[in-house]
Scaffold this motif. Sequence first.
Motif, PDB file in Angstrom:
ATOM      1  N   HIS A 134     -49.411   2.281  -0.208  1.00  0.00           N
ATOM      2  CA  HIS A 134     -49.215   1.548  -1.456  1.00  0.00           C
ATOM      3  C   HIS A 134     -50.386   1.713  -2.424  1.00  0.00           C
ATOM      4  O   HIS A 134     -50.297   1.275  -3.570  1.00  0.00           O
ATOM      5  N   PHE A 135     -51.469   2.319  -1.961  1.00  0.00           N
ATOM      6  CA  PHE A 135     -52.624   2.533  -2.843  1.00  0.00           C
ATOM      7  C   PHE A 135     -52.375   3.740  -3.734  1.00  0.00           C
ATOM      8  O   PHE A 135     -52.071   4.844  -3.262  1.00  0.00           O
ATOM      9  N   VAL A 136     -52.496   3.529  -5.047  1.00  0.00           N
ATOM     10  CA  VAL A 136     -52.262   4.600  -6.016  1.00  0.00           C
ATOM     11  C   VAL A 136     -53.577   5.201  -6.492  1.00  0.00           C
ATOM     12  O   VAL A 136     -53.760   6.419  -6.502  1.00  0.00           O
ATOM     13  N   GLY A 137     -54.517   4.347  -6.916  1.00  0.00           N
ATOM     14  CA  GLY A 137     -55.789   4.839  -7.434  1.00  0.00           C
ATOM     15  C   GLY A 137     -56.534   3.743  -8.156  1.00  0.00           C
ATOM     16  O   GLY A 137     -56.200   2.557  -8.042  1.00  0.00           O
ATOM     17  N   ARG A 138     -57.566   4.143  -8.901  1.00  0.00           N
ATOM     18  CA  ARG A 138     -58.406   3.195  -9.636  1.00  0.00           C
ATOM     19  C   ARG A 138     -58.416   3.589 -11.107  1.00  0.00           C
ATOM     20  O   ARG A 138     -58.672   4.749 -11.446  1.00  0.00           O
ATOM     21  N   CYS A 139     -58.163   2.614 -11.929  1.00  0.00           N
ATOM     22  CA  CYS A 139     -57.959   2.902 -13.346  1.00  0.00           C
ATOM     23  C   CYS A 139     -59.219   2.641 -14.161  1.00  0.00           C
ATOM     24  O   CYS A 139     -60.194   2.082 -13.666  1.00  0.00           O
ATOM     25  N   GLY A 140     -59.156   3.033 -15.428  1.00  0.00           N
ATOM     26  CA  GLY A 140     -60.226   2.707 -16.345  1.00  0.00           C
ATOM     27  C   GLY A 140     -60.764   3.890 -17.098  1.00  0.00           C
ATOM     28  O   GLY A 140     -60.216   4.997 -17.063  1.00  0.00           O
ATOM     29  N   ASN A 141     -61.876   3.650 -17.782  1.00  0.00           N
ATOM     30  CA  ASN A 141     -62.497   4.720 -18.558  1.00  0.00           C
ATOM     31  C   ASN A 141     -62.887   5.902 -17.693  1.00  0.00           C
ATOM     32  O   ASN A 141     -62.947   7.038 -18.165  1.00  0.00           O
ATOM     33  N   HIS A 142     -63.191   5.632 -16.426  1.00  0.00           N
ATOM     34  CA  HIS A 142     -63.482   6.695 -15.465  1.00  0.00           C
ATOM     35  C   HIS A 142     -62.576   6.472 -14.263  1.00  0.00           C
ATOM     36  O   HIS A 142     -63.024   6.136 -13.171  1.00  0.00           O
ATOM     37  N   GLY A 143     -61.291   6.649 -14.501  1.00  0.00           N
ATOM     38  CA  GLY A 143     -60.290   6.389 -13.475  1.00  0.00           C
ATOM     39  C   GLY A 143     -59.743   7.668 -12.874  1.00  0.00           C
ATOM     40  O   GLY A 143     -60.453   8.664 -12.740  1.00  0.00           O
ATOM     41  N   ASP A 144     -58.478   7.637 -12.494  1.00  0.00           N
ATOM     42  CA  ASP A 144     -57.826   8.841 -11.961  1.00  0.00           C
ATOM     43  C   ASP A 144     -56.427   8.952 -12.552  1.00  0.00           C
ATOM     44  O   ASP A 144     -55.871   7.983 -13.086  1.00  0.00           O
ATOM     45  N   ARG A 145     -55.869  10.124 -12.475  1.00  0.00           N
ATOM     46  CA  ARG A 145     -54.596  10.383 -13.144  1.00  0.00           C
ATOM     47  C   ARG A 145     -53.447   9.563 -12.543  1.00  0.00           C
ATOM     48  O   ARG A 145     -52.596   9.040 -13.283  1.00  0.00           O
ATOM     49  N   ALA A 146     -53.400   9.463 -11.229  1.00  0.00           N
ATOM     50  CA  ALA A 146     -52.269   8.786 -10.593  1.00  0.00           C
ATOM     51  C   ALA A 146     -52.168   7.331 -11.052  1.00  0.00           C
ATOM     52  O   ALA A 146     -51.079   6.844 -11.376  1.00  0.00           O
ATOM     53  N   SER A 147     -53.292   6.630 -11.082  1.00  0.00           N
ATOM     54  CA  SER A 147     -53.258   5.218 -11.485  1.00  0.00           C
ATOM     55  C   SER A 147     -52.845   5.075 -12.946  1.00  0.00           C
ATOM     56  O   SER A 147     -52.109   4.150 -13.302  1.00  0.00           O
ATOM     57  N   HIS A 148     -53.272   5.982 -13.789  1.00  0.00           N
ATOM     58  CA  HIS A 148     -52.915   5.914 -15.206  1.00  0.00           C
ATOM     59  C   HIS A 148     -51.441   6.271 -15.426  1.00  0.00           C
ATOM     60  O   HIS A 148     -50.774   5.656 -16.272  1.00  0.00           O
ATOM     61  N   PHE A 149     -50.940   7.235 -14.671  1.00  0.00           N
ATOM     62  CA  PHE A 149     -49.508   7.528 -14.748  1.00  0.00           C
ATOM     63  C   PHE A 149     -48.701   6.290 -14.367  1.00  0.00           C
ATOM     64  O   PHE A 149     -47.714   5.945 -15.024  1.00  0.00           O
ATOM     65  N   ALA A 150     -49.115   5.635 -13.277  1.00  0.00           N
ATOM     66  CA  ALA A 150     -48.376   4.470 -12.785  1.00  0.00           C
ATOM     67  C   ALA A 150     -48.412   3.323 -13.792  1.00  0.00           C
ATOM     68  O   ALA A 150     -47.396   2.666 -14.045  1.00  0.00           O
ATOM     69  N   LEU A 151     -49.568   3.080 -14.369  1.00  0.00           N
ATOM     70  CA  LEU A 151     -49.688   1.998 -15.347  1.00  0.00           C
ATOM     71  C   LEU A 151     -48.854   2.247 -16.592  1.00  0.00           C
ATOM     72  O   LEU A 151     -48.345   1.308 -17.208  1.00  0.00           O
ATOM     73  N   GLN A 152     -48.705   3.515 -16.958  1.00  0.00           N
ATOM     74  CA  GLN A 152     -47.970   3.837 -18.183  1.00  0.00           C
ATOM     75  C   GLN A 152     -46.474   4.026 -17.963  1.00  0.00           C
ATOM     76  O   GLN A 152     -45.740   4.283 -18.929  1.00  0.00           O
ATOM     77  N   THR A 153     -46.012   3.868 -16.715  1.00  0.00           N
ATOM     78  CA  THR A 153     -44.576   4.027 -16.446  1.00  0.00           C
ATOM     79  C   THR A 153     -43.983   2.847 -15.689  1.00  0.00           C
ATOM     80  O   THR A 153     -42.748   2.785 -15.539  1.00  0.00           O
ATOM     81  N   CYS A 154     -44.779   1.928 -15.205  1.00  0.00           N
ATOM     82  CA  CYS A 154     -44.228   0.776 -14.479  1.00  0.00           C
ATOM     83  C   CYS A 154     -43.416  -0.091 -15.450  1.00  0.00           C
ATOM     84  O   CYS A 154     -43.668  -0.106 -16.658  1.00  0.00           O
TER      85      CYS A 154
END
Length: 607
Positions: free
Chosen positions: A266-286
């Motif tokens: 269930h772990f996707v990644g860590r978001c933010g100014n220095h995050g990762d792509r997977a977490s940002h994809f998930a945040l922008q499509t949930c």
Amino acid sequence: MDETGMNVSEYIVKYIEYKEIDKLFGIVGGASLWLCKAFGDSNKIEPVFTNHEQAAVMAAEGWARMTGKPGIVLTINGPGMTNTVTGIAQAWTDSAPIILLTGNSNLQSVKFERENNLRQYGTQDVRTDIIMQGITKKTILLEAAEDVKDCMDEAFRLATEGRPGPVVIEVPINIQSSEVPEGIGFGNDNTNDNSKFDKYQRNIPTSDYDKILNKLKDARRPLILAGQGVRLSGAVKEFREFIYKYDIPVVNSRMGIDSITSNDRHFVGRCGNHGDRASHFALQTCDVLLVLGCRLAPNATGYDVTKFSQQSYKMMIEIDPTEKVTNGIPIDDIVMSDLADFIYYALKKTDTNSSMHEKWVKCCNDWKYRYPVVTEKYYNNESISTYRVVDIASKLATEDDLILSDTGSCCSILAQAWNVKANQRVFISGGLSAMGYYVTTMGLALANNDNNRNVICFVGDGSFQMNIQELATIAKYQLPIKVIIISNKGYQFVRMSQGAYGINPPFGTDIEYGVPIPDIGKIVEAYGLHYSDCRKAEELENSIRNVLNSKAPEVLEIFVDRDQEVCPRLKSVAKEDGTFVSPEFANLYPFLGEEVLTKELQKADEI
């Protein structure tokens, strides 16, 4: 319990003993004379003397965050107190329970100075109450011996209840030695109750909880953004059960890094100014986003908050009323509650399915495995990449180790690349981002009762100069901290930012341009600690392994690529007119092509 024949200082020490706190951090002085005597007479509290008051507070914070009890710090007024400000501000921003006991001049002098609004009256006198006002939950001036129990009760309650934070108690020198009236005990204040769920089972907004749970179950693509509040709630174990039971992917903020293990599906990644792509994809499509224990700070959402997860229905569990106000991010449902209550309530529900969002979870895992932070390129160069350092250390660390990073590029890289194992704790200076934060490891080590559990510290060669005097403290108390210095000739993180905005040559960030960083090896050895270094990539793994296998304090300096970029990251784009515009939150630098980005985001639409 009823104690008689004590002065105020003796009562304060007995009260702290009653709370089962066995460590005191600080530096003594004349204005804390009677407090010093009382602590010196205690056979239950071990004093830990540092070489700077800032370091005392930071060490106390580490101890507090490990034990869940307030860290106790002793200083004097004036310069002793002002030296604590950075440490207290650090505890304030990162919600750590600290109680600062500061001596002061006699009460008459203190009141005369304040009632007449004098710049200063007695030697070393400055306005503790004003200086501490914005970075503490409260500053208390103890004015009478009969008030000492109420003062201590209030300080402990404020430091630990709701969102934890620092409290300052000023104890004037004549009050320290005043006799406590008979009949004043220690009990009946309920602040020794560490049962989180029992303590908060009252006024639970069950209808609000049901609304959130129903939203999550009905969603096609639910997501949880988990911050440090999960850890502060005391419900990490229950949180991990909750996400499994409701089958919801999790993105972490940097401060929430150890709320879930990196190998959890269930772990996707860590978001933010220095995050990762997977977490940002998930945040922008949930389609539904539940925010737990995260205040949606700009380092998590990006500075252009209008681009953060615009499409989602957002819900938040929040314990701090001041955090109800979000800067430009509309929250559809905010429930004021301790999130432990919510999780405990949710776990009682039986109408759930642990594979109800299986396709969405698989989509997030696909992103995570196809867009890793650490790639082969970091292993193919002759120079040593900081990503390679963190990756190797992460693989060698045991599942119980304690990991801390000071601020700067090593912090951002660790927050991106560290793979959290089962019982690991990971600490960073998330709010204040203070250089010199690495001395917090002293408190971690003092709270660590497992000799097989390493305390691993990452710090840049620039930040290492801040609080370098505490090498003496580490040596004195033989604290088995493994300090890994990321040596990149200065302040690489600032140097990277200056370069991105065309500031060249760099200003104040580099040894070659004036930053005074001495020979670290000579300094470490002068303090009586063991020093080693690594300059070749092929020697890196053995160098780290040797340090981690040692039972003594160790300092390993690793000479890394001077210009290591932090990637991926949100990076502003320069326009022709010289202004800068923020990129889309989903498209971290190095930027993906528009066609590739669109294709990735459309995968979520197919669920």
